[in-house]
Design an enzyme around this catalytic site. Structure first.
Site, PDB file in Angstrom:
ATOM      1  N   THR A 168     -19.974   3.611 -30.750  1.00 17.54           N
ATOM      2  CA  THR A 168     -20.422   3.627 -29.365  1.00 17.54           C
ATOM      3  C   THR A 168     -21.912   3.325 -29.269  1.00 17.54           C
ATOM      4  O   THR A 168     -22.680   3.620 -30.204  1.00 17.54           O
ATOM      5  CB  THR A 168     -20.152   5.006 -28.729  1.00 17.54           C
ATOM      6  OG1 THR A 168     -20.721   5.059 -27.423  1.00 17.54           O
ATOM      7  CG2 THR A 168     -20.735   6.139 -29.561  1.00 17.54           C
ATOM      8  N   TYR A 171     -21.879  14.732 -29.138  1.00 16.26           N
ATOM      9  CA  TYR A 171     -21.002  13.565 -29.234  1.00 16.26           C
ATOM     10  C   TYR A 171     -21.680  12.443 -30.018  1.00 16.26           C
ATOM     11  O   TYR A 171     -21.135  11.925 -30.994  1.00 16.26           O
ATOM     12  CB  TYR A 171     -20.608  13.065 -27.841  1.00 16.26           C
ATOM     13  CG  TYR A 171     -19.988  11.689 -27.850  1.00 16.26           C
ATOM     14  CD1 TYR A 171     -18.730  11.489 -28.414  1.00 16.26           C
ATOM     15  CD2 TYR A 171     -20.648  10.591 -27.322  1.00 16.26           C
ATOM     16  CE1 TYR A 171     -18.145  10.225 -28.447  1.00 16.26           C
ATOM     17  CE2 TYR A 171     -20.087   9.328 -27.346  1.00 16.26           C
ATOM     18  CZ  TYR A 171     -18.834   9.145 -27.905  1.00 16.26           C
ATOM     19  OH  TYR A 171     -18.273   7.897 -27.938  1.00 16.26           O
TER      20      TYR A 171
END
Length: 177
Positions: free
Chosen positions: A113, A137
């Site tokens: 990501t 995250y």
């Protein structure tokens, strides 16, 4: 949602596709449930968990290319329950890497990501931009990338890391719009 589109496209291209779905009491098929029957019937579906190496091996065996898109993804939730992200994004990725190494796959495509960059220090962002674990995250996704890199460098496991930026489209969660 990205995995569902990838799955459909691979089937349409004539690939043999096996998928690992997270096991739950409802035997939930997620977006696969809305696939056309001619797509659904061509899938080999395995229920399991990324924290169980045997589950992963069952889905990986006899496959040449593995796309690892499984992740815990909600940034706000990562502040509340970071252990869930560690279990899925780090331990789960480690298990995928181990299965791929042990079973001798030809290539692993690991989905990461743009969150690994944190708040950009400069624009445009390129691959030389510093990475920053700005949330639990993003820290787990950085860790997963580094694990993948270590399996490439240590064992020669053929890996490609893809960092998605602002992916959107049909089937996406409304919270991300």
């Amino acid at each position: 949602f990205i995995g569902s589109h990838l799955t459909e496209e691979l089937i349409n291209l004539g690939a043999d596709v096996s998928i690992l779905l997270k096991s739950n009491s409802r035997h939930d098929y997620g977006f696969i449930a809305i696939f056309k029957p001619e797509i659904r019937t061509k899938l080999k579906i395995f229920f399991g968990d990324l924290n169980d190496l045997e589950s992963i091996k069952n889905a990986v065996i006899n496959n040449k290319i593995i796309f690892h898109l499984a992740a815990e993804v909600s940034i706000p939730y990562s502040y509340i329950h970071p252990r869930s992200f560690i279990n899925t994004n780090l331990i789960g990725t480690f298990n995928v890497l181990m299965a791929c190494k042990e079973l001798g796959i030809e290539k692993l495509i690991h989905m990461s990501t743009s969150e690994v960059y944190g708040t950009p220090e400069k624009l445009p962002i390129n691959e030389n931009h510093p990475i920053k674990g700005q949330s639990p995250y993003s820290a787990t996704k950085i860790g997963a990338e580094k694990l993948a890199e270590s399996f490439y460098l240590s064992y020669g496991l053929p890996i490609v890391i893809v960092r998605a930026f602002n992916t959107y489209g049909p089937r996406q969660s409304a919270r991300a719009i």
